[in-house]
Design a protein around this motif. Sequence first.
Motif, PDB file in Angstrom:
ATOM      1  N   PRO A   1      -9.929  44.786  32.230  1.00 27.66           N
ATOM      2  CA  PRO A   1     -10.553  46.060  32.611  1.00 27.66           C
ATOM      3  C   PRO A   1      -9.532  47.124  32.968  1.00 27.66           C
TER       4      PRO A   1
ATOM      5  N   PRO B   1     -14.581  50.412  36.003  1.00 31.53           N
ATOM      6  CA  PRO B   1     -13.584  49.729  35.175  1.00 31.53           C
ATOM      7  C   PRO B   1     -14.260  49.173  33.927  1.00 31.53           C
ATOM      8  N   VAL B   2     -13.617  49.321  32.780  1.00 34.88           N
ATOM      9  CA  VAL B   2     -14.261  49.045  31.501  1.00 34.88           C
ATOM     10  C   VAL B   2     -13.345  48.196  30.625  1.00 34.88           C
ATOM     11  N   HIS B   3     -13.936  47.380  29.788  1.00 36.61           N
ATOM     12  CA  HIS B   3     -13.214  46.577  28.794  1.00 36.61           C
ATOM     13  C   HIS B   3     -12.258  47.484  28.035  1.00 36.61           C
TER      14      HIS B   3
ATOM     15  N   CYS C   1     -18.483  46.318  31.107  1.00 41.15           N
ATOM     16  CA  CYS C   1     -17.983  47.039  32.287  1.00 41.15           C
ATOM     17  C   CYS C   1     -18.148  46.218  33.548  1.00 41.15           C
TER      18      CYS C   1
ATOM     19  N   TYR D   1     -12.561  39.048  37.707  1.00 40.71           N
ATOM     20  CA  TYR D   1     -12.974  40.063  36.736  1.00 40.71           C
ATOM     21  C   TYR D   1     -14.503  40.079  36.659  1.00 40.71           C
TER      22      TYR D   1
ATOM     23  N   PHE E   1     -17.124  41.392  35.457  1.00 34.24           N
ATOM     24  CA  PHE E   1     -17.921  42.119  34.466  1.00 34.24           C
ATOM     25  C   PHE E   1     -19.401  41.808  34.690  1.00 34.24           C
TER      26      PHE E   1
END
Length: 379
Positions: free
Chosen positions: A187, A200-202, A291, A335, A337
């Motif tokens: 991320p 926060p995004v891939h 995300c 992480y 997600f």
Amino acid sequence: MPVLSPELLININLSHVRQLAQMEISPPTDAPKEAPPPYDLETTIGWINANKSAIVAAQDSQCSSTSPNTPNWDAAFFALVESAAMYLRKPDEMALAITAARKGDLERAISHLEAAQEDIDSVATALDCTFVQLCDFSTIGPEGSIFQSGAFCGLFISKCTEKPFMGVAFMGSNSYRDAVTDVSWRPIEPLLPEVAWGSPVHQGFYEDLFGKFLPSQVAQASREFQVPFDVLADQLSSVYSNGARLHFTGHSLGAAFCTLTYGEFLRRQSDKNFARYNFGDMYALGSPRVCLPPFADEVDFRTQPGTGRYLFRIVNHDDPIPTVPPLFGIQIEQYPFLHVGGAWELTVDGPRKMQDEPPRVSPQPILEAVGNVVANHRE
């Protein structure tokens, strides 16, 4: 809605070949190899012919559902066909189109572009739609990530004038470049801070949709970059009319792009450039997570019952892709997600509503996941 005029279609093709003229690509014999599509044209047309009543029902509903708890499976099938069609573009013809465009032979470039998309056009015709390309960065990577590839996105425009609708569809993973995008999952904070509500995004998904693309050496010298999402939005604006109902779809990597795009349309729905759209549902097929929070909460909040736009994240039984990222269960806390809501699992006993995350579904063991990708993700 009215059929697009020949003049508008010509202008659309011209804008595409001018974009192609800026792209760098190896000769056709050395062009990046794409995997065969999961289903060929004959099979895809066969689905349509075998399910004509579902196609008619989807058209009658403008590919919309009446509630987040009651998916319109006819609309979901229509979206599945759109997503499958996006894999049918011919990469060799695209390479020839780029070569011709770079030589300034726009007429020949348009001819190769039309040949590259003829199977997608055939599916669109069978759906009583017109297909228009919205953006194509599939042969190049964003600045700083040359081994990735950007989004390829198109629009299926219904020819119905009484109940008009349009489907924004993304192609999924289909080349080694796409695989690099998929595994670049750590991320990052969006460089455009408002995108995804700052979540926060891939990294790969973000860069290939919102990153800066410098298609040619000339552009690199002048720093004239393009952003796939902006190109998509501009092209959509040029063809949208008559209050057509919009839905969004994609499979695999295409579903990830679809989810981020849907979120951005939701976030910007009050902007004048987005307020004009009759904004409908999302049908994401086999999507990985995209995300960390608060993205999922923001999207879910804006798609509650009564909003008239709903999420449908469709998961095939034992498909491992929706369980990642991260790659291992021990990484979930580090992480975190989180999927958007609206998940439905397709089982041998029929569709089943899945519990929204959290808790998160743990990734499958690697060896099991490899087998299930073939059996339950691409098939």
